[in-house]
Design a protein around this motif. Structure first.
Motif, mmCIF file in Angstrom:
data_model
loop_
_atom_site.group_PDB
_atom_site.id
_atom_site.type_symbol
_atom_site.label_atom_id
_atom_site.label_comp_id
_atom_site.label_asym_id
_atom_site.label_seq_id
_atom_site.Cartn_x
_atom_site.Cartn_y
_atom_site.Cartn_z
ATOM 1 N N PHE A 105 -49.231 33.130 -1.450
ATOM 2 C CA PHE A 105 -49.150 32.872 0.143
ATOM 3 C C PHE A 105 -50.218 33.326 0.775
ATOM 4 N N ILE A 109 -50.333 34.230 7.277
ATOM 5 C CA ILE A 109 -48.925 34.363 7.625
ATOM 6 C C ILE A 109 -48.578 35.632 8.356
ATOM 7 N N ASP A 113 -43.055 37.807 8.660
ATOM 8 C CA ASP A 113 -42.882 36.676 7.672
ATOM 9 C C ASP A 113 -43.012 37.072 6.144
ATOM 10 N N TYR A 185 -41.286 26.986 3.221
ATOM 11 C CA TYR A 185 -42.389 27.828 1.928
ATOM 12 C C TYR A 185 -41.823 27.586 0.497
#
Length: 682
Positions: A105, A109, A113, A185
């Protein structure tokens, strides 16, 4: 003592047959089942023909094969599947997730989250490994119960549908993310878990099968009990349903019970009597109707060997699995015997063998009926085994007869075709294919027992063979004479139903002895010089008669079969070399006929008698001047009648009617050969 030894020597052939008979009986009885046979015959759906039957002892009523099969199917359907769980895989995946989460990721972000995503990932792993992930796609029903084994200890039982298949991983990820409202996601998680997730469930087939077999072992093979003196069935009562099963149970119990030593020996003695009786009938048949075969110990041994072989193979198959009984190609037996002997002997031996096999198989009447009918079809259809197409056609007909007869028996027994076992037809087809093995088997038998079949005779009749090539090159006149005799003999044999192939081959080789002194025989004298002019009549006669002895020597050097050599030995019988005998008699009144006679023996079969007639007629026909129908008829009559007067055919099993038929053929053939032609203008 000397007289006793001489007597033994004179009767050695009979003693050998007696020993062969005893050994064959003992071996066959040894192969037979050693229990008693149930004394009642019964079939489902038919009335009980015997008196009222009471239970002779207490016995259990066995379940039918169908009932046992149904119970096993039920146990199989309800059986538990065992899977090995590797807990180390889940721990490894969790650790790898911690280290690789941040790489999956981007840093953009928000931290909140990221925490939610990390928590969702852990939930996904928990979901996937709650019961485990399968290492491959197993084709089991979803409602099957699965036991999870960890270090061989059962930890949990779940439905098979609760286990995760590898292609369901993505749907689990989607389900968790949708609950957490993080579906955007999905690609990141799929990419992350693609490398991380590993299966941790492996199907434990050995444990599953072991547990199932333990369940099978608990099946009760009996459903009830019949007490001694209980009425089982009354006379005239139709056998069906439960009554049939009770009778089958009694039969099975009767035949499998442990016999006392005295009973065992009585049963053995009774089997020995029946087998000895059957084999004795065979020997008596050979002695009365096939004396030539009976006198030949090799041929008798060959017949007994084939019977033993069929009993041995059938017993092996029955002991292995009774359902394969119809794969055994019993029809090879009449095929082989017909190839070496004749149809009548082949069928008789086949019937005797099938009667013996009736002791080995269950449903003996059905089995014997099928095999005897198939044997009759085999004998009737195969006429010329050396023609491959005939064998294939015959095998097709045999297979069809098996299928039709079995179908009829099944309908009679069951009254329906719904439960017909179609796989049995496959066994009949395999039996037909196995019957094709008769060709190589005949070849092996020829080498082992020194017998001659039509296949070998066909090979010997090839004029391009080494010996016949030598005959045509060294003595072309004799070769041409042999061809003419072969054609006449074959036509004569066909007329009276003798072995045309055998007599043709015998005719082709009967004069090979002339290759030693070709110039002393008129058909090979092309220069006009006759070497006999310089010899005495006795010397000339010796050279002429010696072509028989020389022919036998040449035949043995070239490994010709004895059946063919017989034609060389007998084609002149014990007749006189009349020309030189008469010439010597003109010079001297005292003449020994033995000096001018062929060594013999006289013909001792239809075929050798035919050759003698055809050889004499063909050779003498060259001296005919201005032949006409009347001359040819008188000529043939004179030659053959003279042979009859000399007693040349006394040892041959040929009738006057057959001799008349042969005369007719010879007259017709010679008339065609010497037919008059018109003179064409030059």
């Amino acid at each position: 003592m000397k007289d006793f030894v001489n007597k033994l020597y004179r009767n050695h052939a009979l003693i050998y047959k007696a020993l062969l008979f005893i050994c064959a009986t003992v071996l066959i009885v040894y192969l037979f089942p050693k229990s008693g046979k149930f004394k009642y015959n019964f079939e489902r759906g038919k009335p009980w023909q015997s008196e009222n039957l009471y239970a002779p002892f207490n016995f259990a009523v066995k379940k039918t094969d169908e009932e046992i099969k149904q119970e096993k199917q039920t146990l199989t359907q309800n059986s538990i599947l065992y899977f090995k769980v590797d807990k180390a895989v889940e721990t490894s995946v969790k650790n790898a997730f911690k280290t690789q989460f941040k790489n999956a990721f981007p840093d953009s972000i928000p931290a909140l989250d990221l925490d939610n995503l990390y928590t969702s990932g852990k939930i996904i792993i928990e979901e996937l490994y709650q019961f485990g992930i399968l290492n491959e796609d197993y084709n089991f029903p979803d409602n099957k119960i699965v036991a999870l084994l960890e270090n061989r200890v059962e930890k949990d039982k779940v439905l098979f549908s609760n286990l995760v298949k590898q292609d369901q991983v993505v749907s689990v990820i989607e389900n968790v993310l949708s609950n957490q409202q993080l579906l955007q996601y999905k690609k990141n998680f799929v990419s992350l878990f693609f490398d991380l997730i590993e299966p941790n469930l492996v199907f434990d087939k050995s444990t599953t099968d072991k547990v199932l077999q333990e369940e099978f072992s608990k099946i009760a093979y009996a459903r009830g009990r019949v007490e001694k003196e209980t009425l089982i069935i009354s006379k005239g009562e139709v056998i069906g349903g439960n009554k049939y099963q009770i009778l089958k149970s009694l039969q099975s119990e009767y035949e499998s019970q442990v016999w006392a030593k005295s009973s065992y020996y009585w049963i053995l003695f009774a089997y020995t009597l029946l087998v000895a009786l059957a084999l004795l009938m065979l020997l008596l048949f050979l002695r009365k109707y096939r004396p030539d075969v009976f006198e030949n110990n090799t041929k008798v041994t060959f017949i007994f060997f084939n019977i033993l072989l069929m009993v041995f193979i059938t017993t092996l198959v029955v002991n292995y699995n009774l359902k394969y009984i119809y794969v055994v190609p019993i029809c090879i037996l009449p095929l082989v015997l017909k190839a070496f002997f004749d149809a009548r002997l082949g069928l008789f031996v086949h019937v005797i063998t099938v009667l013996l096999l009736g002791f080995v198989v269950s449903n003996s009447y059905e089995y014997m009926f099928l095999q005897i009918i198939a044997g009759i079809v085999t004998i009737l259809t195969v006429s010329e085994l050396y023609k491959r197409v005939n064998l294939f056609i015959s095998v097709g007909q045999i297979t069809l007869i098996y299928i039709v007869a079995y179908f009829a028996f099944f309908v009679i027994h069951e009254g329906t075709i719904e439960t017909l076992k179609w796989e049995t037809f496959i066994w009949f087809i395999l039996c037909g294919l196995a019957t094709l093995f008769v060709q190589p088997l005949i070849y092996v038998y020829e080498k082992l027992f020194g017998l001659v079949s039509d296949v070998s005779l066909l090979e010997l009749s090839d004029t391009n063979s080494k010996l016949l090539k030598a005959l045509s090159n060294k003595v072309p006149g004799t070769f041409h004479h042999s061809l003419n005799v072969a054609n006449l003999a074959e036509a004569s044999a066909n007329e009276i139903g003798a072995n045309a192939m055998l007599v043709r081959v015998g005719a082709l080789y009967h004069d090979i002895g002339k290759m030693k002194n070709p110039a002393y025989f008129t058909e090979n004298q092309s220069t006009g010089i006759n070497p006999h002019d310089e010899l005495s009549a006795t010397e000339s006669a010796k050279i002429i008669t010696n072509h028989v002895i020389d022919g036998i020597e040449i035949a043995r050097k070239n490994n010709l079969p004895d059946r063919v050599i017989d034609f060389i030995r007998t084609h002149h019988g014990t007749s006189l070399v009349y020309y030189f005998y008469k010439k010597e008699k003109e010079q001297s009144k005292e003449v020994e006929t033995s000096d001018f006679s062929y060594p013999g023996p006289k013909p001792f079969s239809k075929e050798t008698a035919i050759l003698m007639m055809c050889d004499s007629v063909e050779a003498a026909s060259k001296s005919l001047k201005e032949p006409s129908s009347s001359k040819i008829e008188a000529f043939v009559e004179n030659i053959i009648n003279k042979q009859i007067e000399e007693g040349q055919f006394l040892n041959a099993n040929i009738t006057f009617k057959e001799i008349q038929s042969i005369k007719k053929v010879l007259k017709h053939k010679l008339a065609n050969i010497y037919h008059l032609r018109i003179e064409y203008p030059e």
